[in-house]
Design an enzyme around this catalytic site. Structure first.
Site, short mmCIF file in Angstrom:
data_model
loop_
_atom_site.label_atom_id
_atom_site.label_comp_id
_atom_site.label_asym_id
_atom_site.label_seq_id
_atom_site.Cartn_x
_atom_site.Cartn_y
_atom_site.Cartn_z
N HIS A 129 -27.54 -30.28 15.68
CA HIS A 129 -27.96 -31.29 14.70
C HIS A 129 -28.62 -32.40 15.51
O HIS A 129 -28.19 -32.70 16.63
CB HIS A 129 -26.79 -31.95 13.99
CG HIS A 129 -25.87 -31.04 13.23
ND1 HIS A 129 -24.86 -30.35 13.83
CD2 HIS A 129 -25.79 -30.77 11.91
CE1 HIS A 129 -24.19 -29.66 12.91
NE2 HIS A 129 -24.73 -29.89 11.73
N ASP A 168 -26.18 -34.65 17.13
CA ASP A 168 -25.31 -34.13 18.21
C ASP A 168 -25.89 -34.48 19.56
O ASP A 168 -25.16 -34.73 20.51
CB ASP A 168 -25.24 -32.59 18.20
CG ASP A 168 -24.79 -32.00 16.90
OD1 ASP A 168 -24.08 -32.69 16.16
OD2 ASP A 168 -25.14 -30.83 16.64
N GLU A 181 -27.44 -22.70 4.32
CA GLU A 181 -26.09 -22.25 4.67
C GLU A 181 -25.13 -22.58 3.53
O GLU A 181 -24.78 -23.74 3.31
CB GLU A 181 -25.65 -22.94 5.96
CG GLU A 181 -24.28 -22.52 6.44
CD GLU A 181 -23.91 -23.15 7.78
OE1 GLU A 181 -24.80 -23.32 8.65
OE2 GLU A 181 -22.73 -23.49 7.94
N GLU A 220 -21.77 -18.15 6.86
CA GLU A 220 -20.65 -18.48 7.76
C GLU A 220 -19.34 -17.89 7.22
O GLU A 220 -19.02 -18.06 6.04
CB GLU A 220 -20.54 -20.00 7.89
CG GLU A 220 -19.36 -20.45 8.73
CD GLU A 220 -19.42 -21.91 9.13
OE1 GLU A 220 -20.54 -22.41 9.41
OE2 GLU A 220 -18.37 -22.55 9.17
N ASP A 278 -23.30 -17.74 10.96
CA ASP A 278 -22.44 -18.66 11.70
C ASP A 278 -21.11 -17.94 11.86
O ASP A 278 -20.35 -17.79 10.91
CB ASP A 278 -22.26 -19.99 10.95
CG ASP A 278 -23.28 -21.03 11.36
OD1 ASP A 278 -24.22 -20.68 12.11
OD2 ASP A 278 -23.16 -22.20 10.93
N ASP A 316 -11.74 -25.38 6.46
CA ASP A 316 -12.74 -24.82 7.37
C ASP A 316 -12.26 -25.03 8.81
O ASP A 316 -12.66 -25.98 9.47
CB ASP A 316 -14.06 -25.56 7.10
CG ASP A 316 -15.28 -24.85 7.67
OD1 ASP A 316 -15.15 -23.70 8.09
OD2 ASP A 316 -16.36 -25.47 7.65
N ASP A 345 -12.80 -23.20 11.40
CA ASP A 345 -13.82 -22.87 12.40
C ASP A 345 -13.24 -22.28 13.68
O ASP A 345 -13.59 -22.70 14.78
CB ASP A 345 -14.65 -24.11 12.75
CG ASP A 345 -15.61 -24.52 11.65
OD1 ASP A 345 -15.91 -23.69 10.76
OD2 ASP A 345 -16.06 -25.68 11.66
C1 XLS Z 1 -20.07 -27.13 8.31
C2 XLS Z 1 -21.24 -26.32 8.65
C3 XLS Z 1 -22.20 -26.96 9.64
C4 XLS Z 1 -23.52 -26.26 9.65
C5 XLS Z 1 -24.62 -27.04 10.29
O1 XLS Z 1 -19.12 -26.66 7.72
O2 XLS Z 1 -20.81 -25.08 9.09
O3 XLS Z 1 -21.63 -27.02 10.90
O4 XLS Z 1 -23.44 -25.02 10.28
O5 XLS Z 1 -24.85 -28.24 9.66
NI NI Z 2 -22.00 -23.60 9.94
NI NI Z 3 -18.56 -24.65 8.58
#
Ligand code: XLS
Ligand code: NI
Ligand code: NI
Length: 438
Positions: A101, A104, A232, A268, A296, A307, A309
């Site tokens: 991003h 980032d 996404e 994702e 993702d 989430d 991750d």
């Molecule tokens: C958040 C999203 C984010 C996107 C990019 O949940 O996964 O990280 O991948 O903005």
């Molecule tokens: Ni993402």
């Molecule tokens: Ni995410």
């Protein structure tokens, strides 16, 4: 200067029997599967935000990650140093791509002009490091959710000025993605949704979102950016309801607003499960519309409802992903981006290596398993057989549009009843998948 002294050379492929935790057991970039190297199948990418900006904070406490290179400032100098760290990490890991991003990689200034100038200084260094290492940008994106101006959303904010700000920010993000040779550009609707309907004009917000995407398509053409646009989906979090809920909602939205030729989807795993779907469902839905662009890669926690991750390690999951991806002939120009973070408890720099190695190996193993399943045609034959009634006779006539309700009624009246159904054989099929899972 080395920021990762624990890893002295590039992570090597040592084969399935290796016990070295800092080696690949399955990801062998040059190995050819179904006519393509593993490197080209996956186009693995590191997520800048999690890996180089994540400090492990959670709602109950600040991050405790040990990152010796961080000086505690949010300066441009620190941002530039972090780029060197990032590229050392990716070079040693052997991932050919990264994603970021705008926020980032460089700090915000006190206004957009200053922010853009900060970004330009860091982009110069990103470009330099890309040239030095050959590592490329899979996709860029804009952070339209952290700053407090985006409290009610960006393109769907009730405040037109915020829409304008978001447009200006995406304009710049597109320019730098283009400048860095980015192969895709992602739109994730961070706060594009609502928290309650008492204060929300949903129709107007959706119209605005579509307008925003049309403007982005126009600007993309204007600057000659050839990368693929990706949306996404995510059903919720941070908003209660996110407009890009899941693959089906995004495809319907794009078609409703005449945008479907310009976008594909970035799917994702953890977003799929938050939407109450499997990853395989989301991938299949996007793929059947010719709109699966990139993934993702991560996973949620079975016992937690948000989430999280986490890095993917489940071979059923990676096998299912690869079945769909191989089924559509690959992801390029998309790839497999690890939108995943190490656990708060895994706070040492070397944990970043263990995490990515595990994810890459899980996908490589999933690829090999999926390729074996495909080579022996076990699922293909089952599906083909299951729909055989459509290949001739009345089924073929229905598909060809040759019969209406009246003809179908006569057909069934003449037969008395529908032909008997056959078993779905789910358990047998699950057993077959297990046969390949090694
Ligand atoms: C958040 C999203 C984010 C996107 C990019 O949940 O996964 O990280 O991948 O903005
Ligand atoms: Ni993402
Ligand atoms: Ni995410």
């Amino acid at each position: 200067m080395t920021y990762f002294p624990e890893v002295s050379t590039k992570i090597a492929y040592e084969g399935p029997d290796s016990k070295n935790p800092l080696a690949f057991r399955h990801y062998n970039p040059d190995e050819v599967v179904e006519g393509k190297t593993m490197r080209d199948h996956f186009r693995f990418s590191v997520a800048y935000w999690h890996t180089f900006r994540g400090m492990g904070g959670d709602p109950f406490g600040p991050g405790c990650a040990v990152r010796p290179w961080e000086d505690g400032t949010d300066s441009v100098e620190m941002a530039i140093k972090r780029v060197r760290v990032a590229f050392e990490f990716m070079e040693k890991l052997g991932t050919p791509y990264y994603c970021f991003h705008d926020r980032d990689v460089a700090p915000e200034g006190s206004n957009l002009r200053e922010t853009n100038a900060n970004l330009d200084r860091v982009v110069k260094v990103l470009k330099e490091e890309q040239a030095r290492t050959g590592i490329k940008l899979l996709w860029g994106t804009a952070n339209l959710f952290s700053n407090k101006r985006f409290v009610h959303g960006a393109a769907t904010s009730p405040n037109a000025d915020v829409f304008a700000y978001a447009a200006a920010q995406v304009k710049k993000a597109l320019e730098i993605t283009h400048e860095l040779g980015g192969e895709n550009y992602v739109f994730w609707g961070g706060r594009e949704g609502y928290v309650n309907l008492y204060n929300t004009d949903m129709k107007r917000e959706l119209d605005h979102l579509a307008r925003f995407f049309h403007l982005a398509v126009d600007y993309k053409k204007q600057i000659g950016f050839k990368g693929q646009f990706l949306i996404e989906p995510k059903p919720k979090e941070p908003t209660t309801h996110q407009y890009d809920f899941d693959s089906a909602a995004v495809v319907a939205f794009l078609k409703t607003y005449g945008l479907s030729d310009h976008f594909k989807l970035n799917i994702e795993t953890n977003h799929a499960t938050l939407a109450g779907h499997t990853m395989m469902h989301e991938l299949t839905y996007a793929s059947m519309h010719g709109m699966l662009g990139s993934i993702d890669a991560n996973r949620g926690d079975l016992l937690l409802g948000w989430d999280t991750d986490q890095f993917p390690t489940d071979l059923y999951l990676t096998t299912q992903c690869m079945l769909v991806i191989l089924g559509q002939g690959g992801l390029a120009p998309g790839g497999v981006n690890f939108d995943a973070k190490v656990r708060r408890e895994s706070f040492e720099p070397v944990d970043l290596f263990h995490a990515h190695i595990g994810g890459m190996d899980a996908f490589a193993q999933g690829l090999k398993i999926a390729a074996r399943i495909r080579a022996e045609g076990v699922l293909r034959d089952v599906v083909k057989q299951r729909y055989a009634s459509w290949d001739s006779g009345i089924g073929a006539d229905i598909e060809a549009g040759k019969v209406g309700f009246a003809e179908l009624e006569s057909y069934i009246l003449a037969r008395g009843d529908a032909a008997p159904n056959t078993s779905g054989r789910q358990e047998m099929l699950e057993n077959i998948i297990n046969r390949y899972l090694r």
